[in-house]
Write an enzyme that holds these catalytic residues in place. Structure first.
Site, PDB file in Angstrom:
ATOM      1  N   SER A 103      -8.396   3.273  17.477  1.00  0.00           N
ATOM      2  CA  SER A 103      -7.488   3.575  16.374  1.00  0.00           C
ATOM      3  C   SER A 103      -6.714   2.319  16.013  1.00  0.00           C
ATOM      4  O   SER A 103      -6.949   1.252  16.532  1.00  0.00           O
ATOM      5  CB  SER A 103      -6.540   4.689  16.775  1.00  0.00           C
ATOM      6  OG  SER A 103      -5.648   4.174  17.730  1.00  0.00           O
ATOM      7  N   LYS A 104      -5.751   2.510  15.125  1.00  0.00           N
ATOM      8  CA  LYS A 104      -4.970   1.361  14.679  1.00  0.00           C
ATOM      9  C   LYS A 104      -4.003   0.864  15.745  1.00  0.00           C
ATOM     10  O   LYS A 104      -3.599  -0.266  15.749  1.00  0.00           O
ATOM     11  CB  LYS A 104      -4.158   1.743  13.441  1.00  0.00           C
ATOM     12  CG  LYS A 104      -5.091   2.026  12.287  1.00  0.00           C
ATOM     13  CD  LYS A 104      -4.599   1.483  10.999  1.00  0.00           C
ATOM     14  CE  LYS A 104      -5.726   1.481   9.995  1.00  0.00           C
ATOM     15  NZ  LYS A 104      -5.623   2.369   8.912  1.00  0.00           N
ATOM     16  N   ARG A 105      -3.618   1.761  16.613  1.00  0.00           N
ATOM     17  CA  ARG A 105      -2.543   1.381  17.523  1.00  0.00           C
ATOM     18  C   ARG A 105      -2.991   0.577  18.731  1.00  0.00           C
ATOM     19  O   ARG A 105      -2.255  -0.205  19.270  1.00  0.00           O
ATOM     20  CB  ARG A 105      -1.790   2.634  17.979  1.00  0.00           C
ATOM     21  CG  ARG A 105      -0.909   3.191  16.898  1.00  0.00           C
ATOM     22  CD  ARG A 105      -0.463   4.594  17.201  1.00  0.00           C
ATOM     23  NE  ARG A 105      -1.564   5.541  17.202  1.00  0.00           N
ATOM     24  CZ  ARG A 105      -2.064   6.078  16.112  1.00  0.00           C
ATOM     25  NH1 ARG A 105      -1.578   5.773  14.934  1.00  0.00           N
ATOM     26  NH2 ARG A 105      -3.080   6.928  16.173  1.00  0.00           N
TER      27      ARG A 105
END
Ligand code: GLU
Length: 499
Positions: free
Chosen positions: A257-259
């Site tokens: 994911s982006k995190r």
């Protein structure tokens, strides 16, 4: 009239809600390859209808990222084309018109329920252990009531009227035959109360109006596909072909994911990953030619890529593989080009500063481009990404501190090492300044190293004296770059250390 062969038109439809994720670039690459191998068109469309998630700057990160990767698009926001505009927020009237068309056909309906009502419905369903779903209370409103509410400007949405208990089947080019039951699908909102379309309406309307033949997107959109298929049916349009690509996973198999970790393309560009390496790497994240071949140019990918060989299982992002590929491509770069692309990293590491046509490497010490070119050529084999040159080549500019033990070669006594260093110092002092080349230095030192019956006892301390490091390129190459004086100085320092 003769029938035209079907044209392959694929699209990349990112939402500008952040920076370009490398997983999105993989999706773009597969879509691009599909279009290019069929002589078709690749379209860029910005899906920016979610105002809350809009991030300024994200659109230009998308344009720049695609450009960097060489994934040119035939139509898109910044080049236009026959099916524009290619930015969804500029197409609001089109979506509105289509949503109303479905209302007129009885395939969609106005819903006036507010947040509180929807929440109440949800809670009741949860309490009754039912899957939350809109209970369709507005579907049964009388025509006159609907007209009255519309006249009073009561906030409303338009919902899709999902048929009950229908089997929805489609063939996915990656996943094969897929089957869903319409009973599992909520009456999807098509047009929001602010007049903006939802993703589902906009994507179907645009893919149709833009003549898209293949929808290539990640697996997370798979549950949306039955809704899309119904919408094609409602409008009376022919659906495109579907290909749902595997997700990218972290090494621990969690979704990338982006995190977590480094996922923005910009980050890789900054570190000095080459587009050829990134493309080669991304191509293999979910696809495999089924041969041993691992190095693929973009042209070879256009030739060999096939959706048939795209996997269903998630693709694990292997950073080591990316580094291996990147170092492979770095080694292929010709010296002038390599120098040019390494310079910004040397500047960033504060090792060089441009001064006219020369480069200042320390107070009053200037070097020419040829000197930097030698460093780049020498360090090339040790680079996994270009930014490493700052760290790896630092010792040319300033001798790092090191322990005297590092000078010792295996079991050789310190006195012997000292003798070796004294010897090389003398040799180096005797070489004419203008003959100070790696070939010459090697030619004179090697026989001496052989003479003592243990080459390492001379070459190792020499290399450490010059580099101050455990790992570095060979001593003759370093000596040539450092020059006679600096090499001598560094050897003297090593001798002082060892006594
Ligand atoms: N806008 C969607 C996204 O951000 C596009 C999904 C699709 O390709 O249909 O990924």
């Amino acid at each position: 009239m003769e029938k035209q062969p079907p044209v392959v038109r694929t699209r990349f439809a990112p939402s500008p809600t952040g920076f370009l994720h490398i997983g999105s670039l993989r999706t773009a690459l597969y879509s691009w390859l599909l279009a290019r191998q069929h002589g078709g068109q690749f379209i860029l469309r910005l899906e920016d209808t979610d105002l809350k998630r809009y991030v300024p700057g994200a659109a230009s990160a998308i344009y720049n990222g695609l450009k960097w990767a060489g994934l040119n698009y035939d139509e898109g926001p910044d080049i236009e084309g026959p099916y524009g505009p290619y930015v969804q927020s500029q197409r609001l009237e089109i979506y509105k018109k289509h949503a109303h068309e479905l209302v007129e056909k009885g395939l969609a309906y106005y819903c006036f329920c507010d947040e509180a009502t929807l929440e109440k419905i949800r809670q009741e369903q949860i309490a009754a252990k039912k899957a939350p779903k809109y209970d369709r209370r507005c579907l049964n409103l009388k025509k006159t009531d609907v007209e009255k509410k519309l006249k009073e400007n009561t906030p409303h949405v338009i919902r899709m009227k999902i048929p009950e208990n229908r089997k929805i089947e489609f063939y996915d080019l990656v996943r094969g035959k897929m089957s869903y039951n319409s009973g599992e699908i909520d009456d999807q909102i098509l047009l929001k109360s602010d007049g903006y379309p939802t993703y589902h309406l906009a994507v179907v309307v645009d893919d149709h109006l833009m003549n898209i033949s293949h929808v290539t997107r990640t697996e997370e959109w798979l549950p949306s596909t039955p809704k899309h298929i119904l919408l094609y049916e409602f409008f009376g349009w022919e659906a495109p072909q579907w290909a749902h690509l595997p997700l990218l996973l972290n090494a621990d198999k969690t979704k990338m994911s982006k995190r977590k970790g480094d996922v923005t393309l910009e980050n890789y560009i900054k570190k000095g990953y080459l587009p050829e390496a990134m493309i080669n790497f991304l191509a293999f994240l979910g696809w495999n030619p089924g041969t041993e071949k691992e190095i693929y140019s973009i042209d070879e990918l256009i030739k060999d890529f096939s959706l048939n060989k795209v996997h269903k299982a998630g693709a694990v992002f292997n950073a080591e593989k990316l580094n291996w590929l990147n170092s492979y491509y770095i080694k292929q770069i010709e010296p002038d080009k390599l120098t040019e692309i390494c310079i910004p990293y040397l500047e960033e590491a504060d090792l060089i500063k441009k001064n006219g046509s020369e480069w200042e490497i320390a107070d009053g010490i200037k070097k020419d481009l040829k000197w930097i070119k030698k460093i780049a050529a020498l360090e090339k084999d040790r680079l996994e990404f270009l930014a490493q040159i700052g760290e790896n080549a630092k010792f040319f500019f300033k001798l790092p501190a090191y322990e005297k033990e590092l000078l010792i070669w295996k079991e050789t006594p310190a006195e012997k090492i000292k003798e070796s260093l004294e010897k090389v110092k003398t040799i180096i002092s005797e070489i004419n300044e203008k003959d100070f080349s790696k070939e010459k230095i090697q030619e004179i030192i090697m026989p001496e190293a052989e003479k003592i019956g243990n080459r390492g006892a001379m070459l190792w301390p020499l290399r450490v004296a010059l580099s101050g490091q455990k790992n570095s390129p060979g001593p003759f190459e370093i000596a040539e770059i450092l020059g006679k004086d600096e090499s001598k100085k560094r050897i003297e320092k090593a001798i002082e250390k060892i006594v």
